[in-house]
Design a protein around this motif. Structure first.
Motif, PDB file in Angstrom:
ATOM      1  N   LYS A 195       0.822  -1.213   0.000  1.00  0.00           N
ATOM      2  CA  LYS A 195       0.000   0.000   0.000  1.00  0.00           C
ATOM      3  C   LYS A 195       0.854   1.262   0.000  1.00  0.00           C
ATOM      4  N   THR A 196       2.098   1.157   0.453  1.00  0.00           N
ATOM      5  CA  THR A 196       2.984   2.324   0.488  1.00  0.00           C
ATOM      6  C   THR A 196       3.337   2.802  -0.911  1.00  0.00           C
ATOM      7  N   HIS A 197       3.561   1.868  -1.836  1.00  0.00           N
ATOM      8  CA  HIS A 197       4.030   2.259  -3.178  1.00  0.00           C
ATOM      9  C   HIS A 197       3.078   1.864  -4.295  1.00  0.00           C
ATOM     10  N   LYS A 198       2.420   0.711  -4.182  1.00  0.00           N
ATOM     11  CA  LYS A 198       1.479   0.209  -5.192  1.00  0.00           C
ATOM     12  C   LYS A 198       2.136   0.027  -6.554  1.00  0.00           C
ATOM     13  N   VAL A 199       3.436  -0.284  -6.545  1.00  0.00           N
ATOM     14  CA  VAL A 199       4.229  -0.406  -7.771  1.00  0.00           C
ATOM     15  C   VAL A 199       4.817  -1.817  -7.845  1.00  0.00           C
ATOM     16  N   PRO A 200       4.412  -2.645  -8.816  1.00  0.00           N
ATOM     17  CA  PRO A 200       4.943  -4.013  -8.891  1.00  0.00           C
ATOM     18  C   PRO A 200       6.458  -4.112  -8.945  1.00  0.00           C
TER      19      PRO A 200
ATOM     20  N   SER B 237      -8.581  -5.067  -5.377  1.00  0.00           N
ATOM     21  CA  SER B 237      -8.106  -4.458  -6.619  1.00  0.00           C
ATOM     22  C   SER B 237      -6.578  -4.402  -6.647  1.00  0.00           C
ATOM     23  N   GLU B 238      -5.953  -4.129  -5.504  1.00  0.00           N
ATOM     24  CA  GLU B 238      -4.493  -4.143  -5.431  1.00  0.00           C
ATOM     25  C   GLU B 238      -3.970  -5.553  -5.708  1.00  0.00           C
ATOM     26  N   ALA B 239      -4.603  -6.543  -5.069  1.00  0.00           N
ATOM     27  CA  ALA B 239      -4.160  -7.930  -5.246  1.00  0.00           C
ATOM     28  C   ALA B 239      -4.272  -8.360  -6.702  1.00  0.00           C
ATOM     29  N   GLU B 240      -5.311  -7.911  -7.392  1.00  0.00           N
ATOM     30  CA  GLU B 240      -5.473  -8.268  -8.806  1.00  0.00           C
ATOM     31  C   GLU B 240      -4.365  -7.675  -9.661  1.00  0.00           C
ATOM     32  N   VAL B 241      -4.001  -6.425  -9.394  1.00  0.00           N
ATOM     33  CA  VAL B 241      -2.912  -5.790 -10.148  1.00  0.00           C
ATOM     34  C   VAL B 241      -1.617  -6.558  -9.955  1.00  0.00           C
ATOM     35  N   PHE B 242      -1.345  -6.946  -8.720  1.00  0.00           N
ATOM     36  CA  PHE B 242      -0.086  -7.636  -8.442  1.00  0.00           C
ATOM     37  C   PHE B 242      -0.122  -9.089  -8.914  1.00  0.00           C
ATOM     38  N   ALA B 243      -1.284  -9.710  -8.890  1.00  0.00           N
ATOM     39  CA  ALA B 243      -1.399 -11.055  -9.463  1.00  0.00           C
ATOM     40  C   ALA B 243      -1.140 -11.011 -10.960  1.00  0.00           C
ATOM     41  N   ASP B 244      -1.687 -10.006 -11.636  1.00  0.00           N
ATOM     42  CA  ASP B 244      -1.450  -9.859 -13.077  1.00  0.00           C
ATOM     43  C   ASP B 244       0.022  -9.592 -13.379  1.00  0.00           C
ATOM     44  N   ALA B 245       0.734  -9.025 -12.399  1.00  0.00           N
ATOM     45  CA  ALA B 245       2.164  -8.751 -12.573  1.00  0.00           C
ATOM     46  C   ALA B 245       3.032  -9.957 -12.221  1.00  0.00           C
ATOM     47  N   GLY B 246       2.402 -11.072 -11.828  1.00  0.00           N
ATOM     48  CA  GLY B 246       3.148 -12.306 -11.592  1.00  0.00           C
ATOM     49  C   GLY B 246       3.387 -12.684 -10.153  1.00  0.00           C
ATOM     50  N   PHE B 247       2.848 -11.947  -9.202  1.00  0.00           N
ATOM     51  CA  PHE B 247       3.030 -12.288  -7.788  1.00  0.00           C
ATOM     52  C   PHE B 247       2.059 -13.403  -7.411  1.00  0.00           C
ATOM     53  N   THR B 248       2.566 -14.386  -6.673  1.00  0.00           N
ATOM     54  CA  THR B 248       1.780 -15.602  -6.425  1.00  0.00           C
ATOM     55  C   THR B 248       1.518 -15.880  -4.948  1.00  0.00           C
TER      56      THR B 248
ATOM     57  N   ARG C  71      14.099   6.444 -13.751  1.00  0.00           N
ATOM     58  CA  ARG C  71      12.893   5.791 -14.278  1.00  0.00           C
ATOM     59  C   ARG C  71      11.668   6.512 -13.729  1.00  0.00           C
ATOM     60  N   ILE C  72      10.563   6.281 -14.386  1.00  0.00           N
ATOM     61  CA  ILE C  72       9.279   6.779 -13.920  1.00  0.00           C
ATOM     62  C   ILE C  72       8.322   5.587 -13.894  1.00  0.00           C
ATOM     63  N   GLU C  73       7.786   5.289 -12.715  1.00  0.00           N
ATOM     64  CA  GLU C  73       6.934   4.120 -12.555  1.00  0.00           C
ATOM     65  C   GLU C  73       5.486   4.541 -12.318  1.00  0.00           C
ATOM     66  N   PRO C  74       4.536   3.963 -13.060  1.00  0.00           N
ATOM     67  CA  PRO C  74       3.134   4.218 -12.762  1.00  0.00           C
ATOM     68  C   PRO C  74       2.743   3.603 -11.404  1.00  0.00           C
ATOM     69  N   VAL C  75       1.924   4.295 -10.667  1.00  0.00           N
ATOM     70  CA  VAL C  75       1.392   3.753  -9.398  1.00  0.00           C
ATOM     71  C   VAL C  75       0.232   2.854  -9.798  1.00  0.00           C
ATOM     72  N   ALA C  76       0.579   1.620 -10.174  1.00  0.00           N
ATOM     73  CA  ALA C  76      -0.320   0.755 -10.935  1.00  0.00           C
ATOM     74  C   ALA C  76      -1.600   0.383 -10.196  1.00  0.00           C
ATOM     75  N   ALA C  77      -1.520   0.239  -8.871  1.00  0.00           N
ATOM     76  CA  ALA C  77      -2.685  -0.223  -8.108  1.00  0.00           C
ATOM     77  C   ALA C  77      -3.462   0.939  -7.502  1.00  0.00           C
ATOM     78  N   ARG C  78      -3.182   2.158  -7.937  1.00  0.00           N
ATOM     79  CA  ARG C  78      -3.852   3.334  -7.408  1.00  0.00           C
ATOM     80  C   ARG C  78      -5.237   3.494  -8.019  1.00  0.00           C
ATOM     81  N   GLY C  79      -6.268   3.517  -7.181  1.00  0.00           N
ATOM     82  CA  GLY C  79      -7.605   3.882  -7.628  1.00  0.00           C
ATOM     83  C   GLY C  79      -8.283   2.888  -8.538  1.00  0.00           C
ATOM     84  N   LYS C  80      -7.764   1.657  -8.658  1.00  0.00           N
ATOM     85  CA  LYS C  80      -8.384   0.674  -9.542  1.00  0.00           C
ATOM     86  C   LYS C  80      -9.678   0.171  -8.917  1.00  0.00           C
ATOM     87  N   VAL C  81     -10.754   0.197  -9.691  1.00  0.00           N
ATOM     88  CA  VAL C  81     -12.053  -0.243  -9.147  1.00  0.00           C
ATOM     89  C   VAL C  81     -12.646  -1.403  -9.947  1.00  0.00           C
ATOM     90  N   VAL C  82     -12.209  -1.615 -11.176  1.00  0.00           N
ATOM     91  CA  VAL C  82     -12.727  -2.725 -11.979  1.00  0.00           C
ATOM     92  C   VAL C  82     -11.578  -3.464 -12.635  1.00  0.00           C
TER      93      VAL C  82
END
Length: 355
Positions: free
Chosen positions: A45-50, A70-81, A344-355
């Motif tokens: 939750k601190t960074h939300k960056v895979p 929604s955070e868990a889905e973003v990180f699962a899609d990024a390969g975290f198991t 580098r510039i990293e998107p805060v990928a899990a920020r505000g995801k609702v669907v």
């Protein structure tokens, strides 16, 4: 890569992360948990960056901790198991998404009441078993069962529910209350043993007590998030120094209406209104005595009446936020640098995801 872009060329306000300080923070924390023989599960939750979670796993962290599905889905899609979600799960739409996640990774959730347990059991009956930890209130006064006896009662309900597996105990404690946490856990573990119920995980938590985790010997893992960046609250807690704060918010002085007042372009949409017990809204590290006294959406009003040095219009200033986790959630992207040069510039990928 940035092609040599300096952070001083960026439009403000902007959140910038010092790569070297962040890497040191990751290593220092992991070394501590390796030394005391405890699993470490960073809270994303601190960074939300895979990419940052991958760096935490690379040095030895065991899985990650999310707060939202929604955070868990973003990180699962990024390969975290290996993912733990530390929030009571309600509602058919959320539980259906939880079922999808559970089918493809090692998922754990928490519960602190029978309503949550029964709802999970209804959805996971006949499915791959879902691992559930009992959340315990060991003094923080937030979620959690109120006694070791209640923890065992709920653990037995989980163990007896179709589709669920009791995975252990979990707490997010009040800072500085390690003896109370240990007393709660040790009593609950004894009662679980009497009930012939295995307890694979005893999960302790929090960055403010990060390096005091060894004072809770019953714990098998620790969860923490803020430590990766650190912030003003972590310095106050004695967990780091200001030089260990990897995150700065860069802002520009846009006005000097009086001798004792400056106005910055970083308001509540960049610094947050989350005071965390402080009386001002962040630390201007190059101006001792200056105080960010008030925020509106796009403005920060700085009181300079106790500062010997005073910034000028157009000057860029560095701010250590009170609470780094909230600042990350205010920006679409985080900018990383080494010695002031953007890496580098990293998107805060899990920020505000609702669907």
């Amino acid at each position: 890569m940035s092609g040599g872009l300096s952070i001083h060329e960026l439009l403000t306000p902007v959140a910038v992360i010092d790569e070297m300080i962040m890497e040191t923070n990751i290593k220092v924390a992991q070394d501590y948990f390796d030394r005391i023989g405890r699993n470490f599960r960073p809270h994303i939750k601190t960074h939300k960056v895979p990419a940052l979670a991958a760096a935490q796993i690379a040095v030895g962290a065991k899985g990650i901790n999310c707060q939202k599905i929604s955070e868990a889905e973003v990180f699962a899609d990024a390969g975290f198991t290996d993912i733990l979600i530390t929030f009571n799960m309600f509602g058919q739409a959320r539980l259906d998404r939880l079922k999808t996640l559970n089918a493809k990774l090692d998922l754990q959730v928490v519960a602190d009441n029978a309503v949550v347990v029964d709802g999970l059991a209804e959805v996971f009956h006949g499915e791959q078993s879902l691992k559930v930890l009992v959340e315990c209130d060991t003094g923080a006064g937030r979620n959690g069962v109120q006694s070791p006896e209640a923890a065992v009662e709920l653990a037995l309900r989980i163990a007896g529910a179709p589709g669920l597996a009791f995975q252990g105990l979990l707490t997010y404690p009040k800072t500085g209350c390690e003896p109370a946490v240990e007393a709660f856990f040790s009593q609950a573990l004894a009662l679980l043993a009497d009930a012939a119920l295995d307890c694979p995980v005893v999960s302790h938590g929090g960055s403010p007590g990060l390096f005091d985790s060894d004072l809770v010997p019953s714990a098998t893992e620790h969860r923490a998030g803020t430590y990766i960046f650190n912030d003003r609250s972590m310095v106050r807690a004695g967990m780091c120094d200001y030089d260990d704060c990897a995150m700065h918010v860069l802002a520009t002085v846009v006005s000097r209406p009086t001798e004792t007042r400056a106005v910055l372009d970083a308001g509540s949409k960049a610094l947050t209104s989350d005071l965390l017990g402080f009386t001002d809204h962040g630390l201007l590290i190059d101006y001792p005595g200056a105080s960010i006294a008030a925020l509106s959406e796009e403005h920060a009003v700085v009181d300079l009446s106790h500062s010997d040095r005073k910034p000028v219009i157009g000057e860029r200033v560095r701010i250590i936020p009170n609470h780094a986790c909230v600042v990350s959630n205010l920006f679409d992207k985080l900018v990383f640098h080494r010695d002031g040069i953007v890496t580098r510039i990293e998107p805060v990928a899990a920020r505000g995801k609702v669907v």
